[in-house]
Enzyme design. Structure first.
Site, short mmCIF file in Angstrom:
data_model
loop_
_atom_site.label_atom_id
_atom_site.label_comp_id
_atom_site.label_asym_id
_atom_site.label_seq_id
_atom_site.Cartn_x
_atom_site.Cartn_y
_atom_site.Cartn_z
N ASP A 79 20.96 21.67 2.99
CA ASP A 79 20.03 22.05 4.06
C ASP A 79 18.93 21.01 4.24
OD1 ASP A 79 19.12 22.84 1.46
OD2 ASP A 79 17.56 24.04 2.40
N ASP A 116 16.22 13.74 3.50
CA ASP A 116 16.03 14.68 2.39
C ASP A 116 16.85 15.93 2.70
OD1 ASP A 116 15.11 16.49 0.49
OD2 ASP A 116 13.13 16.70 1.40
N GLU A 146 17.83 25.06 -0.40
CA GLU A 146 16.85 24.46 -1.30
C GLU A 146 15.48 24.41 -0.66
OE1 GLU A 146 14.56 21.05 -3.16
OE2 GLU A 146 15.16 21.40 -1.08
N GLU A 147 15.43 24.03 0.60
CA GLU A 147 14.14 23.82 1.26
C GLU A 147 13.39 25.12 1.53
OE1 GLU A 147 12.98 21.06 1.26
OE2 GLU A 147 14.39 19.48 1.72
N ASP A 170 18.21 13.61 -5.16
CA ASP A 170 17.20 14.17 -4.27
C ASP A 170 15.80 13.63 -4.57
OD1 ASP A 170 16.16 15.75 -2.26
OD2 ASP A 170 16.03 17.56 -3.47
#
Length: 485
Positions: A79, A116, A146-147, A170
């Protein structure tokens, strides 16, 4: 779209990144990309499966003769943060990301770029399809959400992964390798606040604070950047003395992005309007001086507006503004053990007020769980005074550094061989998934690295082209070295 990416090198990485740019993937909406990657894996004859949360694993057998090497997990999240500049019409659930290269950096047109963690994912996909690379057994782990919540890592299936080593892709600074990270927790505050009807002697005023750079609430929290919510509270405190009452408010859109904009609507006595407009103009110049060259685009504007219905009662408005003015924001403490690293911080990320309903979502980070707990308790203490509900959720652990890890030794050697110097070994004040994964797979020997990315989580996000080439060379060299150990 984004055909120009095909001309960049390393070609396999950029080809896959083009696919990611052309496939919408905001947090919680990764299903189309997962399906695309599964079909791609099928076309290469690579085995794949998902855990119960939907995290995707693609497996690649070892190169002939290296079946006995320790298995390596390549990990990234699918994501991206969905942020667009004000007035830029972009539907992140449907529209591709439009990119352009300038002065050695790749940018997006008015939105976050998704480097990212798109470039980490693209590099992993390039490894999976490379028929010449020598490597041991590989597992590619692509996590979700994740975000927004670290949901993929938090819900990662135990006893699923088989590798002994993990490379997380990352991180966002060339020349650095990370061996530890902060843990974190969302702090969510909600309250229904009392209102009072608008009076005949009151007028409406809108205030817009815009033009800030924003940034990543972990990696950029120590930078001298403006936080739109924090700055707006200073203005509202001043106007409270003039009898202003909040009617509505919206500041920030993500708890892990430093807020770039904030908008407030107020009711205030008609005879105070001119003084209020003058005070807002004064604050604009104050903020410009304070932020200086670090965040030079700040603007603060006020304008009269028509109002109807209710605003908060004066007592409720004053109490809310005072509490938000006093709440922790930014760096709380620097680490005593790791020079230059933030130990504990808080991002006053998302604030809203509508029809008396107040909502706040902040993100507390710390290298020490005890310090994060203490920060969360300060929220409970402050907002408890106004009767608000405070809860901590989506908590995740930090990643405890291991300076003697075998993967770090291998990485250091490859970095020196390729680039003539050893990397900077660091601990990051951000929520890498490594900490969560390590809590479920404590045997894993891990490192994290990646290309230089600036402005992550904001429309200023960009990635250095040369750093992508360097990252790819390091990744392939590290995998070959691990296979031959």
């Amino acid at each position: 779209m984004n055909e120009h990416l095909e001309a960049l090198t390393p070609a396999p990485v950029w080809r896959h990144f083009r696919t990611l740019c052309n496939t919408p993937r905001p947090s919680g909406e990764e299903a189309a990309l997962v399906a695309l990657l599964e079909a791609w894996a099928d076309s290469l004859g690579l085995a794949h499966d998902r855990d119960s949360f939907g995290n995707l694993r693609i497996c690649k057998p070892a190169s002939p003769g290296h079946e006995g090497a320790k298995g390596v997990i390549l990990q990234g999240h699918l994501d991206m943060v969905a942020q667009a500049n004000a007035g830029h019409n972009h539907d992140f659930s449907r529209d591709p990301i439009s990119t352009y290269a300038k002065d050695g950096w790749l940018h997006a047109d008015g939105t976050t770029l998704g480097a990212d963690n798109g470039l980490g994912v693209a590099a992993i996909l390039a490894v999976l399809e490379d028929t010449q690379l020598v490597h041991g057994p590989l597992e590619a782990l692509f996590t979700l959400e994740e975000e927004s919540s670290m949901g993929g890592a938090l819900n990662l299936a135990p006893d699923w992964l088989t590798g002994q080593r993990l490379i997380n892709l990352d991180s966002e600074e060339r020349g650095d390798v990370y061996i530890g990270c902060a843990g974190g927790s969302d702090v969510v505050v909600d309250a229904q606040l009392p209102g009072a009807p608008l009076r005949d002697d009151e007028c409406g005023l809108t205030i817009a604070l815009t033009g800030l750079q924003g940034g990543h609430s972990g990696m950029d929290i120590h930078q001298p950047l403006g936080n739109a919510n924090r700055l707006m509270m200073r203005v509202l405190r001043e106007l409270d003395d003039m009898g202003a009452r909040l009617k509505s408010y919206q500041g920030g859109t993500l708890r892990n992005a430093i807020p770039r904009e904030a908008f407030a609507t107020l009711a205030l006595p008609e005879d105070a309007r001119d003084d209020a407009l003058e005070q807002v103009a004064v604050f604009e110049q104050v903020f410009k001086r304070e932020l200086g060259s670090a965040d030079p685009g700040v603007t603060l504007k006020a304008a009269p507006t028509d109002l109807d219905g209710e605003a908060l009662s004066h007592d409720a408005s004053a109490m809310l503004v005072a509490t938000l003015h006093a709440v922790p924001c930014g760096v709380e403490k620097m680490s005593a053990d790791v020079p230059g690293v933030v130990e504990t911080s808080n991002n006053l990320g998302v604030l809203s007020l509508e029809d008396g309903r107040f909502h706040l979502c902040a993100l507390v980070r710390s290298l020490h769980d005890s310090a994060a707990t203490a920060m969360i308790d300060r929220f409970r203490a402050l907002f408890g005074l106004m009767g608000a509900r405070v809860k901590a959720e989506n908590s995740y652990p930090g990643w405890v550094p291991d300076p003697d890890g075998a993967m770090l030794t291998l990485f250091n050697a490859q970095h020196k061989a390729l680039l003539g110097c050893e990397p900077h070994v660091k601990v990051i004040h951000a929520g890498l998934e490594c900490g969560i994964i390590a809590s479920k797979y404590p045997h894993l020997d891990m490192v994290s690295f990646g290309p230089s990315i600036r402005g992550a989580h904001s429309p200023d996000e960009r990635v250095e082209l040369e750093a992508v080439t360097e990252c790819w060379a390091l990744l392939t060299a590290l995998l070959e070295a691990a296979a031959k150990e």
